[in-house]
Design an enzyme around this catalytic site. Structure first.
Site, PDB file in Angstrom:
ATOM      1  N   ASP A 104       0.844  -1.197   0.000  1.00 19.85           N
ATOM      2  CA  ASP A 104       0.000   0.000   0.000  1.00 19.85           C
ATOM      3  C   ASP A 104       0.878   1.246   0.000  1.00 19.85           C
ATOM      4  OD1 ASP A 104      -2.160  -1.710   0.284  1.00 19.85           O
ATOM      5  OD2 ASP A 104      -2.198  -1.512   2.473  1.00 19.85           O
TER       6      ASP A 104
HETATM    7  N1  URA Z   1      -1.078  -5.989   3.807  1.00 17.69           N
HETATM    8  C1  URA Z   1      -1.575  -4.739   3.850  1.00 17.69           C
HETATM    9  O1  URA Z   1      -2.596  -4.500   4.448  1.00 17.69           O
HETATM   10  N2  URA Z   1      -0.912  -3.761   3.202  1.00 17.69           N
HETATM   11  C2  URA Z   1       0.242  -3.960   2.537  1.00 17.69           C
HETATM   12  O2  URA Z   1       0.804  -3.031   2.001  1.00 17.69           O
HETATM   13  C3  URA Z   1       0.751  -5.268   2.507  1.00 17.69           C
HETATM   14  C4  URA Z   1       0.083  -6.263   3.142  1.00 17.69           C
END
Ligand code: URA
Length: 237
Positions: A104
């Site tokens: 993310d």
């Molecule tokens: N899980 C998440 O919630 N975000 C990420 O960036 C990676 C794994």
């Protein structure tokens, strides 16, 4: 066997037309002999191709470890944000690079960037059970029930069932945890904790397979992954 201009251009430093000019200027050699035409074919794994006497050090594929900062998106292109590909230094730039698995925008840490689609598929496919390890700061500490829920497979709020995973507390005072998952569902770690009535405040990917993020990499920096490290990534838990 492939055209020599195509081979040299695939390594990212020169365009096809730049290679043609290098050949015309007599700066390119194939096994030590100057070549006069760029449509000569060679096998880059066997033949030595050099520019100004220096081998091009042919690599079929490139594998990079990036320490992703917050605010950078795991995509190849984006109109509004900097992408992980924008962070690849010029020396490593080549066509076809992409992030193998997404983090993310607000997640930091280990992003593997490559132009090897088969490799990416192998390490990301849940079937292959290659664990991705995260460190999270949470709203509240993990409980024994959370540990059990992860082991069984967390059911997300929308009913999606996650594969079995692992969680353990990292600190007895602070709500910090280590999470290991072998899948990459959208916002997976955040949604797993949300389903358990908790909240991820900060998330960092610290390991892929058995390869840890090189802590000497500053956020935003990347480096090449060695062949030995590539084997570590493919090591199952
Ligand atoms: N899980 C998440 O919630 N975000 C990420 O960036 C990676 C794994």
């Amino acid at each position: 066997m492939e055209r020599i201009d195509k081979i040299i251009a695939s390594q990212g430093k020169f365009s096809r037309s730049e290679v043609k000019k290098l050949v015309k200027d007599g700066r390119v050699t194939l096994d030590g002999a100057v070549i006069k035409s760029s449509d000569i074919k060679a096998d880059p794994n066997i033949n030595d191709i050099a520019i100004d006497g220096k081998s091009i050090g042919y690599k079929k594929h490139l594998y990079l470890m990036l320490n992703k900062p917050q605010g950078v998106v795991s995509a190849t292109e984006d109109t509004d944000h900097k992408t992980v590909i924008d962070l690849v230094p010029k020396e490593f730039k080549r066509d076809g690079l992409f992030p193998a698995g997404r983090l993310d925008g607000d997640t930091v840490g280990f992003v593997l960037i490559t132009d090897d689609g088969d490799f990416a598929h192998r390490i990301l496919s849940p079937k292959n059970h290659i664990m991705k390890t995260y460190h999270a700061t949470l709203q509240r500490p993990v409980t024994d029930e959370d540990i059990e829920a992860f082991k069984k497979g967390v059911e997300l709020k929308d009913g999606t069932l996650c594969l079995e995973a692992q969680v353990r507390a990292l600190d007895s005072d602070k709500p910090m945890a280590e999470i290991k998952i072998c899948e990459g569902k959208y916002h997976q770690v955040k949604r797993m904790f949300a389903a358990l009535g908790n909240k991820v405040v900060f998330l960092k990917r610290v390991k892929m397979g058995e390869l840890s993020l090189d802590e000497s990499l500053e956020e935003g920096q990347c480096r090449e992954i060695t062949p030995e490290e590539l084997r570590l990534i493919q090591t199952k838990d």
